[in-house]
Scaffold this motif. Structure first.
Motif, mmCIF file in Angstrom:
data_model
loop_
_atom_site.group_PDB
_atom_site.id
_atom_site.type_symbol
_atom_site.label_atom_id
_atom_site.label_comp_id
_atom_site.label_asym_id
_atom_site.label_seq_id
_atom_site.Cartn_x
_atom_site.Cartn_y
_atom_site.Cartn_z
ATOM 1 N N GLY A 1 -79.528 41.554 -33.762
ATOM 2 C CA GLY A 1 -80.588 41.955 -32.851
ATOM 3 C C GLY A 1 -80.727 43.453 -32.745
ATOM 4 N N GLU A 2 -79.607 44.164 -32.679
ATOM 5 C CA GLU A 2 -79.656 45.629 -32.560
ATOM 6 C C GLU A 2 -80.286 46.268 -33.791
ATOM 7 N N ILE A 3 -79.943 45.784 -34.972
ATOM 8 C CA ILE A 3 -80.547 46.330 -36.186
ATOM 9 C C ILE A 3 -82.055 46.077 -36.177
ATOM 10 N N GLY A 4 -82.463 44.927 -35.675
ATOM 11 C CA GLY A 4 -83.891 44.631 -35.574
ATOM 12 C C GLY A 4 -84.623 45.615 -34.689
ATOM 13 N N THR A 5 -83.986 46.057 -33.595
ATOM 14 C CA THR A 5 -84.655 47.021 -32.709
ATOM 15 C C THR A 5 -84.919 48.337 -33.426
ATOM 16 N N LEU A 6 -84.027 48.724 -34.329
ATOM 17 C CA LEU A 6 -84.218 49.978 -35.057
ATOM 18 C C LEU A 6 -85.465 49.918 -35.936
ATOM 19 N N PHE A 7 -85.702 48.764 -36.552
ATOM 20 C CA PHE A 7 -86.899 48.608 -37.386
ATOM 21 C C PHE A 7 -88.162 48.570 -36.539
ATOM 22 N N LYS A 8 -88.088 47.930 -35.387
ATOM 23 C CA LYS A 8 -89.273 47.882 -34.536
ATOM 24 C C LYS A 8 -89.621 49.263 -34.000
ATOM 25 N N LYS A 9 -88.605 50.040 -33.626
ATOM 26 C CA LYS A 9 -88.842 51.381 -33.112
ATOM 27 C C LYS A 9 -89.309 52.344 -34.201
ATOM 28 N N GLY A 10 -88.749 52.201 -35.397
ATOM 29 C CA GLY A 10 -89.032 53.166 -36.445
ATOM 30 C C GLY A 10 -90.123 52.785 -37.407
ATOM 31 N N ALA A 11 -90.523 51.513 -37.417
ATOM 32 C CA ALA A 11 -91.544 51.063 -38.371
ATOM 33 C C ALA A 11 -92.375 49.954 -37.741
ATOM 34 N N THR A 12 -92.200 48.721 -38.196
ATOM 35 C CA THR A 12 -92.940 47.582 -37.667
ATOM 36 C C THR A 12 -92.231 46.295 -38.040
ATOM 37 N N ILE A 13 -92.406 45.260 -37.229
ATOM 38 C CA ILE A 13 -91.920 43.925 -37.594
ATOM 39 C C ILE A 13 -93.108 42.970 -37.682
ATOM 40 N N SER A 14 -94.298 43.518 -37.851
ATOM 41 C CA SER A 14 -95.519 42.718 -37.900
ATOM 42 C C SER A 14 -96.038 42.625 -39.329
ATOM 43 N N ALA A 15 -96.163 41.405 -39.836
ATOM 44 C CA ALA A 15 -96.717 41.220 -41.179
ATOM 45 C C ALA A 15 -98.176 41.639 -41.235
ATOM 46 N N ALA A 16 -98.871 41.553 -40.107
ATOM 47 C CA ALA A 16 -100.274 41.971 -40.070
ATOM 48 C C ALA A 16 -100.404 43.478 -40.195
ATOM 49 N N MET A 17 -99.319 44.207 -39.965
ATOM 50 C CA MET A 17 -99.323 45.660 -40.125
ATOM 51 C C MET A 17 -98.554 46.111 -41.358
ATOM 52 N N GLY A 18 -97.559 45.332 -41.777
ATOM 53 C CA GLY A 18 -96.714 45.808 -42.860
ATOM 54 C C GLY A 18 -96.433 44.833 -43.967
ATOM 55 N N GLY A 19 -97.047 43.665 -43.958
ATOM 56 C CA GLY A 19 -96.733 42.685 -44.980
ATOM 57 C C GLY A 19 -95.411 41.998 -44.703
ATOM 58 N N LEU B 1 -90.301 52.016 -45.165
ATOM 59 C CA LEU B 1 -91.013 50.816 -44.737
ATOM 60 C C LEU B 1 -92.273 51.191 -43.966
ATOM 61 N N ARG B 2 -92.138 52.122 -43.040
ATOM 62 C CA ARG B 2 -93.296 52.547 -42.249
ATOM 63 C C ARG B 2 -94.392 53.125 -43.146
ATOM 64 N N GLU B 3 -94.012 53.985 -44.063
ATOM 65 C CA GLU B 3 -95.002 54.622 -44.939
ATOM 66 C C GLU B 3 -95.625 53.611 -45.900
ATOM 67 N N THR B 4 -94.813 52.687 -46.410
ATOM 68 C CA THR B 4 -95.345 51.658 -47.300
ATOM 69 C C THR B 4 -96.335 50.772 -46.558
ATOM 70 N N ALA B 5 -96.012 50.455 -45.313
ATOM 71 C CA ALA B 5 -96.923 49.647 -44.494
ATOM 72 C C ALA B 5 -98.250 50.371 -44.287
ATOM 73 N N GLU B 6 -98.189 51.670 -44.062
ATOM 74 C CA GLU B 6 -99.408 52.446 -43.852
ATOM 75 C C GLU B 6 -100.267 52.483 -45.114
ATOM 76 N N ASP B 7 -99.619 52.511 -46.283
ATOM 77 C CA ASP B 7 -100.350 52.620 -47.543
ATOM 78 C C ASP B 7 -100.842 51.277 -48.081
ATOM 79 N N MET B 8 -100.252 50.196 -47.626
ATOM 80 C CA MET B 8 -100.570 48.877 -48.164
ATOM 81 C C MET B 8 -101.992 48.453 -47.780
ATOM 82 N N SER B 9 -102.691 47.876 -48.722
ATOM 83 C CA SER B 9 -104.033 47.356 -48.446
ATOM 84 C C SER B 9 -103.971 46.254 -47.400
ATOM 85 N N ASP B 10 -104.942 46.233 -46.501
ATOM 86 C CA ASP B 10 -105.000 45.196 -45.468
ATOM 87 C C ASP B 10 -105.124 43.799 -46.073
ATOM 88 N N ARG B 11 -105.601 43.695 -47.310
ATOM 89 C CA ARG B 11 -105.758 42.398 -47.951
ATOM 90 C C ARG B 11 -104.412 41.703 -48.141
#
Length: 487
Positions: free
Chosen positions: A348-366, A457-467
């Protein structure tokens, strides 16, 4: 990525924020909208009370879905989640076997009873509106809840930002739930510093933080309940045959795999079933099959609107249970209840680091933001459980995530089935591999850090096509020929 205002300095996240008990198939498309409707009704009631009105004055309800919620909402059961929320059900306790009856009953009625003795017009077919060509500005998963009171519409917008988390239209992440923690960690470096200063494990730091929210007994009880739901999900999935709903004709595989691996033997409860597995000697290939079976079992349950744990999302719900059950069944030393709780604390703690620093949403990051993050969570937890150092646990999370970077979310037919179910098996196997590799390595020799991977991860999510972000507009979603209802 999302344009919702972010201030990472104020986010306080508990393990119980990352691991939530709910109903499949999607935390962002099912649990999130469920919570959004519940929140809206509560806020609407407060607003009306200030005007000497109440929910009994509501004449008509309509819910508008945008972006990914509209594009894959039907396949992800968003409409059913909205219906269940309006009916007053809770995701943790609703009878999953009765969901279809609840929803069909509301659809036939054409009205909803928000308070006893009063009904408002709500026709599911017309009043859940899928705006497939539009999106709200703050996030890919946007929705607007609308009520007509005295002939005038009142509305509020929300965003389902992944893992069942919900934000209001202008809300800053974490602002409402800020809590000053003894060992706040916004980054892996913060967490490492706390562990180094205290000369302790990750689990010890998390134990201290969690006591700001709950007592020790409440933490133990809550995590034991989460493990029980995970284990029951595996057991149920390994004892249920047939086709998954939705029209893809995906046949459940966990049950026949389990029967074959056990040679037809079985046990009447999940605990006895685990003991049966523990007593057997399995070849490496068979253990690998068990890991896949565990993961598929959970995600087959998830796809069938069964009860699962967001870990950190429903789409990735099978990874952590599979890795933890692998540890319980096949590790050389017995795994105690305390060990299971520590495993979940670390994950759970490792998961919080990803949520704070990037995203855990497939709609935003695949899918890198779902199965990838889940794999990293499981890898770190397993590494520490195997006796690895804090540095080795963080290294394990880095290895697991590094090899999920760029993974797209392209659900066929808008359903959380293909390729989602098998992707959980891959995430679980990668987590185990990453943990074993990290524990056998010197982290000082690593060329990539967990912080760098989260940033990537954050930067890749930003660059990824919404498709390729849970819209079913590219990838396997358009290249696999299927016969399913329009999503």
């Amino acid at each position: 990525m999302d344009t919702v205002q972010r201030d990472p300095a104020i986010e306080s996240l508990s393990v119980f924020d990352m691991l939530k008990i709910g109903v499949g198939p999607s935390s962002s498309h099912t649990l999130g909208p469920w919570r959004a409707v519940q929140r809206w009704l509560s806020e609407l009631a407060e607003e009306l009370a200030e005007e000497s009105l109440g929910l009994h004055d509501v004449e008509h309800i309509r819910v508008h879905l945008y972006g990914s919620l509209a594009l894959t909402g039907k396949g992800h059961a968003t409409d059913q989640a909205i219906a269940l929320a309006l009916l007053g059900h809770q995701p943790e306790t609703v009878d999953v076997a009765a969901i279809a009856a609840h929803v069909s009953g509301l659809a036939r009625a054409g009205t909803i009873e928000l308070v006893p003795g009063h009904t408002a017009r709500f026709e599911m077919a017309n009043d859940i509106v899928f705006h497939i060509d539009a999106r709200l500005p703050g996030h890919a998963n946007g929705m607007t809840c609308e009520a007509t009171v005295a002939g005038e519409p009142r509305s509020a917008s929300y965003y389902s930002v992944g893992g069942g988390f919900v934000l209001g239209a202008d809300e800053i992440p974490g602002a409402k739930n800020f809590l000053a923690l003894p060992h706040p960690s916004q980054s892996p470096d913060d967490l490492l510093e706390h562990c180094t200063t205290r000369d302790c494990r990750i689990a010890d730091v998390v134990w201290t933080n969690e006591q700001e929210w709950r007592s020790i007994d409440e933490i133990r009880t809550g995590l034991s309940e989460i493990w029980a739901v995970m284990l029951e999900g595996v057991y149920s999935g390994c004892h249920t045959d047939g086709m998954l709903p939705g029209g893809l004709d995906v046949r459940r595989r966990a049950a026949p795999l389990s029967r074959r691996l056990l040679g037809g033997d079985d046990a009447p409860t999940a605990g006895e079933w685990v003991e049966l597995i523990q007593r057997r000697d399995f070849r490496f290939a068979e253990i690998l099959q068990w890991v896949s079976t565990f993961a598929m079992a959970v995600n087959e349950e998830n796809a069938d609107l069964g009860r699962v744990v967001t870990a950190p999302t429903n789409g990735a719900a099978g990874v952590i249970p599979a890795v933890l059950l692998y540890h319980v069944c096949f590790s050389e030393q017995p795994v105690t209840e305390a060990g299971i709780i520590d495993f979940l604390l670390v994950a759970g703690e490792i998961g919080t680091l990803f949520k704070k620093g990037a995203t855990i949403s497939a709609a935003m990051g695949g899918c890198q933001a779902e199965v990838g993050v889940s794999s990293a969570m499981a890898a770190a937890a397993l590494a520490e459980a195997l006796g690895g150092t804090v540095e080795q646990a963080l290294m394990a999370a880095e290895i697991a995530m590094e090899h999920h970077l760029g993974l797209t979310c392209d659900p066929v037919g808008g359903l959380v089935q293909v390729p989602c179910i098998e992707r959980n098996t891959m995430g679980a196997v990668k987590a185990i591999n990453a943990a074993e590799l990290a524990v056998a390595s010197n982290p000082a020799d690593a060329r990539v850090s967990l912080a760098e991977v989260i940033k990537t991860l954050r930067e890749t999510a930003e660059d990824m096509s919404d498709r390729y972000k849970e819209t079913s507009q590219a990838g396997l979603a358009v290249n696999v020929s299927v016969r399913v209802p329009e999503c």
